[in-house]
Design an enzyme around this catalytic site. Structure first.
Site, PDB file in Angstrom:
ATOM      1  CG  ASP A   5      -1.780   1.168   1.395  1.00  0.00           C
ATOM      2  OD1 ASP A   5      -2.493   1.501   0.424  1.00  0.00           O
ATOM      3  OD2 ASP A   5      -1.745   1.800   2.459  1.00  0.00           O
TER       4      ASP A   5
ATOM      5  CG  ASP B 193      -1.958   7.629   0.369  1.00  0.00           C
ATOM      6  OD1 ASP B 193      -1.048   8.433   0.169  1.00  0.00           O
ATOM      7  OD2 ASP B 193      -2.896   7.443  -0.430  1.00  0.00           O
TER       8      ASP B 193
END
Length: 198
Positions: A12, A14
């Site tokens: 991922d 953020d």
């Protein structure tokens, strides 16, 4: 990790590789200000991220309208959504990466995974138009064989579809493709897709 006999890793963006809360706060509050909506607190923005920019804007907009004494029902939110999104996209692209930083240890971790010969994919709910420039600006892009955003597939995390499609693109088995994330969205999506997750 070796006991899992990993074939690939999905990571991922953020909150996992980059602390981007500052970018979200500046871009969204500038967009809200453009439309005479009161700016949102960092705490509200932080609680509302993770499920994509559309969810962020709708959640914050509903909250801010209610705080301002405007009925924040779905029709009011939807009436303002497109204008806010347009301004948000404008401001985000203008400041992308300026108020964010790569978390300590991330570059070293990516280098280690690369040295293990594992193909890496960045899998985020952030739109690709925001994702690619941010990864380039922060020096992350060279590590990744594939990059997928929240608009790359029909559905976003926590739906398992993006993980399954990313595994297909990496030519790896879900059971041997590690998902690395920071939120329940990543964990739920990985569990539903049959991927190990940290």
């Amino acid at each position: 990790m070796k006991s899992l006999q990993l074939q690939a890793v999905m990571i991922d963006l953020d909150g996992t590789m980059v602390d981007t809360i500052g970018d979200f706060e500046v871009a969204l509050n500038r967009a809200l200000t453009d439309l005479q909506v009161p700016p949102a607190s960092r705490a509200l923005i932080e609680r509302s991220i993770g499920k994509g920019s559309e969810h962020l804007i709708r959640t914050v907009l509903g909250h801010q309208l209610a705080q301002a004494g405007v009925p924040g029902d779905a029709s009011e939110v939807e009436a303002l959504f497109t204008p806010v999104w347009t301004r948000y996209e404008h401001h985000y692209l203008a400041i992308n990466g300026e108020f964010s930083q790569v978390f300590p240890g991330v570059m070293e971790g990516l280098a280690q995974l690369k040295a293990m010969g594992l193909p890496l994919a960045c899998l985020t709910n952030k739109p690709l138009s925001f994702t690619r420039p941010l990864m380039a600006a922060k020096g992350l892009a060279p590590y990744f064989a594939k990059v997928f955003g929240g608009d790359s597939f029909e559905r976003k995390k926590p739906d398992p579809l993006p993980l399954l499609k990313t595994c297909e693109a990496l030519q790896s088995s879900p059971a041997r493709t590690l998902m690395v994330g920071d939120s329940s969205n990543d964990a739920q999506a990985a569990n539903a897709a049959g991927c190990p997750v940290v």
